[in-house]
Scaffold this active site. Structure first.
Site, PDB file in Angstrom:
ATOM      1  N   ASP A 118       0.867  -1.090  -0.006  1.00 14.17           N
ATOM      2  CA  ASP A 118      -0.110   0.055   0.046  1.00 14.17           C
ATOM      3  C   ASP A 118       0.875   1.209   0.033  1.00 14.17           C
ATOM      4  O   ASP A 118       0.099   2.368   0.051  1.00 14.17           O
ATOM      5  CB  ASP A 118      -0.989  -0.001   1.151  1.00 14.17           C
ATOM      6  CG  ASP A 118      -0.235  -0.096   2.472  1.00 14.17           C
ATOM      7  OD1 ASP A 118      -0.901  -0.684   3.303  1.00 14.17           O
ATOM      8  OD2 ASP A 118       0.947   0.325   2.785  1.00 14.17           O
ATOM      9  N   HIS A 133       6.935  -7.606  -0.943  1.00  9.23           N
ATOM     10  CA  HIS A 133       5.877  -8.040  -1.784  1.00  9.23           C
ATOM     11  C   HIS A 133       5.349  -7.031  -3.113  1.00  9.23           C
ATOM     12  O   HIS A 133       4.358  -7.220  -3.563  1.00  9.23           O
ATOM     13  CB  HIS A 133       4.387  -8.471  -0.981  1.00  9.23           C
ATOM     14  CG  HIS A 133       4.752  -9.763  -0.211  1.00  9.23           C
ATOM     15  ND1 HIS A 133       3.784  -9.978   0.629  1.00  9.23           N
ATOM     16  CD2 HIS A 133       5.807 -10.771  -0.438  1.00  9.23           C
ATOM     17  CE1 HIS A 133       4.410 -11.054   1.354  1.00  9.23           C
ATOM     18  NE2 HIS A 133       5.575 -11.432   0.772  1.00  9.23           N
TER      19      HIS A 133
HETATM   20  N1  APR Z   1      -3.536  -3.440  14.847  1.00  6.77           N
HETATM   21  C1  APR Z   1      -2.393  -4.498  14.864  1.00  6.77           C
HETATM   22  N2  APR Z   1      -2.827  -5.857  14.379  1.00  6.77           N
HETATM   23  C2  APR Z   1      -3.861  -5.811  13.659  1.00  6.77           C
HETATM   24  C3  APR Z   1      -4.808  -4.829  13.606  1.00  6.77           C
HETATM   25  C4  APR Z   1      -4.402  -3.634  13.957  1.00  6.77           C
HETATM   26  N3  APR Z   1      -5.350  -2.663  13.953  1.00  6.77           N
HETATM   27  N4  APR Z   1      -5.753  -5.397  12.802  1.00  6.77           N
HETATM   28  C5  APR Z   1      -5.565  -6.691  12.529  1.00  6.77           C
HETATM   29  N5  APR Z   1      -4.377  -6.998  12.959  1.00  6.77           N
HETATM   30  C6  APR Z   1      -3.725  -8.281  12.915  1.00  6.77           C
HETATM   31  C7  APR Z   1      -4.492  -9.585  12.937  1.00  6.77           C
HETATM   32  O1  APR Z   1      -4.620 -10.092  14.165  1.00  6.77           O
HETATM   33  C8  APR Z   1      -3.508 -10.448  11.962  1.00  6.77           C
HETATM   34  O2  APR Z   1      -2.770 -11.359  12.558  1.00  6.77           O
HETATM   35  O3  APR Z   1      -2.886  -8.022  11.613  1.00  6.77           O
HETATM   36  C9  APR Z   1      -2.445  -9.348  11.373  1.00  6.77           C
HETATM   37  C10 APR Z   1      -2.805  -9.302   9.793  1.00  6.77           C
HETATM   38  O4  APR Z   1      -2.366 -10.826   9.258  1.00  6.77           O
HETATM   39  P1  APR Z   1      -2.580 -11.103   7.856  1.00  6.77           P
HETATM   40  O5  APR Z   1      -4.155 -10.767   7.447  1.00  6.77           O
HETATM   41  O6  APR Z   1      -2.399 -12.763   7.617  1.00  6.77           O
HETATM   42  O7  APR Z   1      -1.739 -10.301   6.902  1.00  6.77           O
HETATM   43  P2  APR Z   1      -0.233 -10.784   6.683  1.00  6.77           P
HETATM   44  O8  APR Z   1       0.619 -11.172   8.023  1.00  6.77           O
HETATM   45  O9  APR Z   1       0.448  -9.159   6.275  1.00  6.77           O
HETATM   46  O10 APR Z   1      -0.076 -11.797   5.580  1.00  6.77           O
HETATM   47  C11 APR Z   1       1.383 -11.874   4.772  1.00  6.77           C
HETATM   48  O11 APR Z   1       0.011 -13.018   3.214  1.00  6.77           O
HETATM   49  O12 APR Z   1      -0.957 -13.602   1.425  1.00  6.77           O
HETATM   50  C12 APR Z   1      -0.046 -12.972   1.790  1.00  6.77           C
HETATM   51  O13 APR Z   1       0.430 -11.397   0.408  1.00  6.77           O
HETATM   52  C13 APR Z   1      -0.196 -11.466   1.571  1.00  6.77           C
HETATM   53  O14 APR Z   1       1.520  -9.947   2.094  1.00  6.77           O
HETATM   54  C14 APR Z   1       0.401 -10.710   2.633  1.00  6.77           C
HETATM   55  C15 APR Z   1       1.125 -11.988   3.626  1.00  6.77           C
END
Ligand code: APR
Length: 265
Positions: A118, A133
């Site tokens: 982003d 990514h």
């Molecule tokens: N503050 C802190 N943490 C948060 C908040 C918040 N406001 N809202 C959600 N979260 C946490 C959730 O609890 C979750 O553990 O953020 C985490 C997001 O996890 P994912 O959705 O798995 O995202 P991410 O870890 O970035 O995924 C990694 O997976 O599919 C691929 O390319 C995609 O870059 C991504 C990668």
């Protein structure tokens, strides 16, 4: 009357002490750090993958088979952006992004590896950054890795690289696509130098991004987790604080500045 005890204060102080003592701390961030900017996460109850399923693992194979066709679809989506694309395009950094940029400014965070596409760390002022990514506002040549702004829809499908004539795609890394070598190299270099890592807003389940953070922990250095929910690595962290990153990162940064006697922002 009993004072309301803040459940996080002691953990925030411990995290800040570790950060202040570190000599080379790096960060790994994920979708959770941008959640308070309105961008949905991938996993968890409202996650994009939870709702719509993960994209096909052969996304990059499909692109490679017919880049022109793939660009037709990209152009169509660009002309009629879906809700997520529109959200990312207008999203602004939140307190957590700014707090991490401040930790870089005062010399505590030396580098951020973000899994997010982003561009919000850049927008918040972070300079030492690897977008492992990719970034949704850039294009990238798959032959020479040259990146350029993704300002308008190219005239030719697929567009060709000005430097080497190779095929150009969006910089965002697809499922099945190799991580760009320059990103891997930088992550390896930064992770090798680190004596501390803070993970913010990530489930830490995707390789190789998460591996760079784990490697630091496996060398006996402290890992700090700031995440809304517990994750598979919570138990391995010196400090794991589970709440929203915006408030937590702001409070941790204020505490670090207090310890380092840095003037408040
Ligand atoms: N503050 C802190 N943490 C948060 C908040 C918040 N406001 N809202 C959600 N979260 C946490 C959730 O609890 C979750 O553990 O953020 C985490 C997001 O996890 P994912 O959705 O798995 O995202 P991410 O870890 O970035 O995924 C990694 O997976 O599919 C691929 O390319 C995609 O870059 C991504 C990668």
């Amino acid at each position: 009357m009993t004072e309301s005890v803040d459940p996080h204060q002691e953990l925030i102080e411990r995290a800040a002490a570790i950060l202040a003592e570190s000599h080379y701390c790096i960060a790994l961030t994920g979708a959770g750090i941008s959640a308070e900017s309105g961008i949905p996460t991938f996993r968890g109850k409202d996650g994009l993958w939870t709702k719509h399923g993960e994209p096909p693992l052969n996304q990059y194979e499909q692109f490679s088979a017919d880049p022109a066709e793939w660009w037709q679809n990209v152009a169509e989506r660009r002309r009629h952006p879906d809700e997520l694309t529109a959200t990312i395009a207008t999203a602004q950094p939140n307190d957590a992004h700014y707090a991490m940029a401040e930790l870089e400014r005062i010399g505590v965070i030396k580098h951020i590896i973000t899994q997010n596409v982003d561009g919000l760390h850049r927008a918040a002022g972070t300079g030492s950054l690897t977008e492992i990514h990719g970034c949704s506002t850039l294009l990238r040549c798959i032959s020479c890795n040259t990146r350029s702004p993704f300002d308008e829809i190219p005239e030719l499908f697929p567009p060709r690289c000005d430097q080497c004539g190779g095929i150009v795609k969006t910089d965002t890394v697809m499922f099945g696509e190799p991580i760009p070598p320059d990103c891997l190299q930088r992550c390896y270099e930064e992770s090798s130098k680190a004596d501390c890592v803070i993970l913010v807003g990530t489930t830490a389940v995707v390789s190789p991004a998460a591996d760079f953070a784990f490697a630091i922990g496996q060398r006996g250095h402290p890992m700090i987790e700031v995440n809304l929910d517990p994750t598979i690595i919570s138990r391995y962290c010196a400090v794991a604080i589970h709440d929203k990153a915006g408030e937590l990162m702001s409070r941790i940064t204020a505490e670090v500045k207090d310890i380092l006697d840095e003037p408040p922002a």
